[in-house]
Write a protein that holds these residues in place. Structure first.
Motif, PDB file in Angstrom:
ATOM      1  N   UNK A  57     -14.266 -33.996  17.796  1.00 49.41           N
ATOM      2  CA  UNK A  57     -15.543 -34.584  17.375  1.00 49.41           C
ATOM      3  C   UNK A  57     -16.709 -33.686  17.769  1.00 49.41           C
ATOM      4  N   UNK A  58     -16.697 -33.227  19.013  1.00 48.02           N
ATOM      5  CA  UNK A  58     -17.807 -32.412  19.508  1.00 48.02           C
ATOM      6  C   UNK A  58     -17.908 -31.094  18.748  1.00 48.02           C
ATOM      7  N   UNK A  59     -16.751 -30.467  18.527  1.00 47.29           N
ATOM      8  CA  UNK A  59     -16.774 -29.173  17.844  1.00 47.29           C
ATOM      9  C   UNK A  59     -17.205 -29.352  16.387  1.00 47.29           C
ATOM     10  N   UNK A  60     -16.698 -30.402  15.730  1.00 50.72           N
ATOM     11  CA  UNK A  60     -17.107 -30.661  14.340  1.00 50.72           C
ATOM     12  C   UNK A  60     -18.620 -30.908  14.277  1.00 50.72           C
ATOM     13  N   UNK A  61     -19.125 -31.613  15.268  1.00 48.66           N
ATOM     14  CA  UNK A  61     -20.560 -31.887  15.293  1.00 48.66           C
ATOM     15  C   UNK A  61     -21.369 -30.603  15.487  1.00 48.66           C
ATOM     16  N   UNK A 114     -26.369 -35.220   8.946  1.00 46.70           N
ATOM     17  CA  UNK A 114     -26.715 -35.336   7.519  1.00 46.70           C
ATOM     18  C   UNK A 114     -25.618 -34.786   6.628  1.00 46.70           C
ATOM     19  N   UNK A 115     -24.754 -33.954   7.189  1.00 48.79           N
ATOM     20  CA  UNK A 115     -23.672 -33.373   6.394  1.00 48.79           C
ATOM     21  C   UNK A 115     -22.331 -34.056   6.653  1.00 48.79           C
ATOM     22  N   UNK A 116     -22.145 -34.530   7.875  1.00 51.23           N
ATOM     23  CA  UNK A 116     -20.838 -35.069   8.274  1.00 51.23           C
ATOM     24  C   UNK A 116     -21.030 -36.267   9.186  1.00 51.23           C
ATOM     25  N   UNK A 171     -22.063 -41.253   1.122  1.00 50.23           N
ATOM     26  CA  UNK A 171     -22.303 -40.075   0.267  1.00 50.23           C
ATOM     27  C   UNK A 171     -21.946 -38.791   1.006  1.00 50.23           C
ATOM     28  N   UNK A 172     -22.313 -38.738   2.313  1.00 48.88           N
ATOM     29  CA  UNK A 172     -21.893 -37.583   3.105  1.00 48.88           C
ATOM     30  C   UNK A 172     -20.410 -37.725   3.409  1.00 48.88           C
ATOM     31  N   UNK A 173     -19.787 -36.629   3.782  1.00 48.05           N
ATOM     32  CA  UNK A 173     -18.381 -36.686   4.172  1.00 48.05           C
ATOM     33  C   UNK A 173     -18.229 -37.487   5.458  1.00 48.05           C
ATOM     34  N   UNK A 174     -17.078 -38.165   5.580  1.00 43.32           N
ATOM     35  CA  UNK A 174     -16.805 -38.865   6.838  1.00 43.32           C
ATOM     36  C   UNK A 174     -15.518 -38.341   7.476  1.00 43.32           C
ATOM     37  N   UNK A 234     -14.805 -28.987  10.435  1.00 45.32           N
ATOM     38  CA  UNK A 234     -16.220 -28.737  10.225  1.00 45.32           C
ATOM     39  C   UNK A 234     -16.486 -27.579   9.277  1.00 45.32           C
ATOM     40  N   UNK A 235     -15.449 -27.073   8.637  1.00 49.60           N
ATOM     41  CA  UNK A 235     -15.646 -26.013   7.651  1.00 49.60           C
ATOM     42  C   UNK A 235     -15.481 -24.611   8.220  1.00 49.60           C
ATOM     43  N   UNK A 236     -15.144 -24.495   9.491  1.00 52.81           N
ATOM     44  CA  UNK A 236     -14.897 -23.186  10.093  1.00 52.81           C
ATOM     45  C   UNK A 236     -13.419 -22.839  10.051  1.00 52.81           C
TER      46      UNK A 236
END
Lengths: 464, 464
Positions: B25-29, B35-37, B8-11, B328-330
């Motif tokens: 990976x680290x920056x996206x996290x 819970x979001x990604x 359900x969350x984005x992968x 990550x949406x930035x």
């Protein structure tokens, strides 16, 4: 008094036989031969073209011989058809009459010399407050080679091994190292909040701590009130408002101010720091045929837009080269500075460029700061040395405003990255993207300056 | 075959567990919590986030332990809620179906994993020409930690002490140093005119001479035709057209090429060097939800305007950080490179940035060159080490085009001055005016880069 009239060829007269003056002379000579341009230079001291910045390292013993600091002797200048008159002090500039009056310091004879073009390169004089005892034997400045020799003589002969350095700027901390190397117990007394007032106090504190670790005592926030002398008339202690610091030798490291006595008397334009004001071609403002450069001028700070006084050999050489080109019929300009400076105390490296927090506030710039710890090499590489980098960026725009670095080997010259970025007007985000040299023996995978830039970028984004 | 459907969350799925992939990976996290990604990363090797650039220094003994080269272990990544699957090789990218097929290299089991966002960070593979004997025991690459360990094992066991390095680029010369430190007699065989083909031949010649002085034999202008093996099947010599070089160990240092087999099979856009093509946000061109970075992409060279392939950890880290921000949406972009690289062989430092003469010619730029000798510190300061700086400037405009430096301690990182100046598009005359850090322990009064810039400025003026 004799008078040397202007010859049929043009005559360029230069006041001051050091970096700026003699660079100007050399460059002008490259542009025009002696049949086209006569060059006469006056120097009141015993030496020409010497490295004042090198004196602390000669005193420390790092540089073995005084003469190594002399880039070019009077004889070498004369071989290039530059009429360099040593021990001859210019005592008056007659702007309207296009002549200078000089005194031969050996014979006491005065003379007038006419000029078509004039270069003022009178340098700087050390700040020497009118304190009781300041002229006592055992109190030393370190501005000239004669000063350096006098200090070395005192260091050899001193009865004890306690030294007090007054002032904790570049000269002060470099002299602290030199005295330490002579086996002295060194105390640095400093009016500012921390040593190295050219840094923000939080970075100055790191210098203080490192100096403590080397065995140098630094007393800050204290003004010297007197040099106390003994029965023999020699300096025996430095007094402040609340203490006395015993001293077998006292070194003054209070910085310098522009030597513009002649220029002031001649009615030439001076700025708020007492330095000559020039245009971009290093011409004294309002005077087509008079140039000035080196430690006696003010320079434009490209970051703050204000004039500053910075006495530094690298600027003096650049000024001289540009003046020589212009006076020789070529063209060159000096766009300004960003305030870069590097120094060291033993193995501690100190660097700064651009604005400190107080500089930014003074000119109305709002800013964010970021301070980070990193290393000079990849963390796993032998010899990786720690460094602290502080960065200022303008609020909202993110434009880089300044960088300060305190660290060990490999720290200081990294400031050049920021110096070029400041000149180019880059933002801290643009700094994060710079393609800098990376290999494990030379840098972590993110250069420390870029680690700071990343944090500053985040601060700009968060800053509103 | 199992199938992990998208939750359900984005992968976010990442192919490759090294610098670019795990930085992403680290920056996206950092941008989005678990819970979001969801973040799933696949790595076919035994190690994550290791410094390939550090391998020569581990082999040389400068770095004591293999694990020092590992920036972050799989466990550390997992603690940050990154599902890093080691020894799991992605074997297919299904772009239309938004899924990847992977194989567990331990169990042989295949699985499909769906993604909403995909990062391709498959790195580079060493160039390995199809020569007779290339796969013989005793022939070593130095791309992975396993390679490094295998080489170290061979070095300990080898019957003799003769090593041949094939290739004289960064890896080749660094490995020459490492082998020398193991007591080997080292010969470097090189197809180019001089070692370090990333420099102009006149600067490469200085590297050749310095390596000779260290006891390293460099044979240039010679292609390897075979690795000759002994009765035991082990490598015993390297053969070229006209000679045989006995070898108890052979190290391949022929550089790398983008590992884009999967991307090619998936129909993703590749450039003329075989690397993935991305936009400024590091998105694969034409694919909104697929990013690529690190050694498997081509990057824009800001000086030539052409795409290049440069495998370097510092770029991989930057790419990863930008990809992670965007995924990550930035927002972040990678503007390009100027081709900066630094390296060393023993105490010889080598640096370059921007265009070589042949690069300039290739893109139609006319240029002048200036080569100068200077020192790392004031000439009179102990430890002042010589360096040679070559500078290219565009004819007429004087725009800085490139800098190459060969010298000793303190030489290499000076290239950063030029790297920033190139990025900012400065002219060589503007470089002469830069306010760089000066003090006798750190630089001559004119920094060597500025000495070169002065000569280049004169060449531009004279150049017509």
């Amino acid at each position: 008094m004799t008078t040397t009239e202007r010859p049929a060829t043009e005559r360029l007269v230069i006041i001051g036989g050091d970096a700026a003056g003699m660079s100007a002379a050399s460059q002008a000579r490259r542009m025009k031969g002696p049949d086209e341009l006569e060059i006469v230079a006056f120097e009141r001291g015993h030496f020409s073209s010497f490295s004042a910045c090198g004196i602390p390292y000669w005193v420390s013993g790092d540089v073995g011989e005084r003469d190594e600091l002399i880039a070019r002797t009077p004889e070498e200048h004369r071989k290039r058809s530059i009429d360099l008159r040593m021990r001859t002090e210019v005592t008056e500039i007659d702007v309207a009459g296009r002549r200078v009056r000089s005194r031969d310091l050996e014979t006491g004879e005065d003379a007038w010399t006419g000029w078509d073009k004039l270069v003022i390169a009178t340098g700087a004089r050390p700040v020497r407050p009118a304190l009781p005892g300041i002229d006592a034997p055992g109190v030393h400045g370190v501005q000239t080679l004669d000063d350096g020799q006098a200090l070395l003589d005192t260091l050899d002969r001193a009865a004890g091994r306690r030294a007090v350095v007054v002032g904790a700027g570049y000269i002060g901390v470099e002299m602290a190292e030199a005295l330490l190397k002579h086996g002295y117990e060194v105390t640095v007394v400093n009016r500012g909040e921390q040593p190295m007032a050219t840094l923000d106090p939080d970075m100055g504190r790191l210098v203080h701590e490192a100096m403590s670790g080397m065995g140098i005592t630094t007393v800050s926030g204290t003004a010297v009130t007197a040099i106390l002398t003994g029965d023999d008339g020699r300096a025996r202690a430095v007094a402040t408002d609340d203490a006395e610091y015993p001293a077998d030798v006292v070194v003054l490291g209070l910085g310098v101010e522009p030597e513009t006595t002649l220029a002031r008397a001649a009615g030439l334009p001076l700025g708020r720091h007492g330095g000559l004001l020039t245009d971009l071609a290093m011409r004294v403002r309002g005077h087509d045929d008079i140039w000035a450069g080196g430690d006696c001028v003010e320079v434009l700070d490209l970051v703050s837009g204000r004039e500053r006084h910075i006495a530094l050999g690298t600027h003096a050489n650049k000024h001289g080269q540009i003046i020589g080109a212009n006076a020789g019929g070529g063209y060159g300009t000096f766009p300004g500075v960003v305030g870069t400076a590097v120094s060291k105390v033993c193995d501690l490296e100190i660097a700064r460029t651009g604005l400190r927090e107080k500089d930014a506030r003074e000119v109305g710039l709002q800013y964010v700061t970021a301070t980070i710890e990193s290393t000079s090499r990849a963390g796993y590489f032998p010899g990786a040395a720690p460094m602290t980098v502080k960065m200022l960026a303008e609020r909202r725009t993110g434009r880089l405003l300044g960088v300060q670095i305190v660290g060990r080997e490999g720290a200081a010259k990294r400031v050049d990255i920021a110096a070029v970025a400041l000149t180019a007007g880059l933002t801290v985000e643009q700094v994060t993207a710079l393609d800098l040299g990376y290999a494990p023996p030379f840098s972590p995978v993110w250069d420390p300056v870029q680690v700071a830039a990343r944090k500053a970028t985040a601060a700009v984004r968060a800053g509103g």
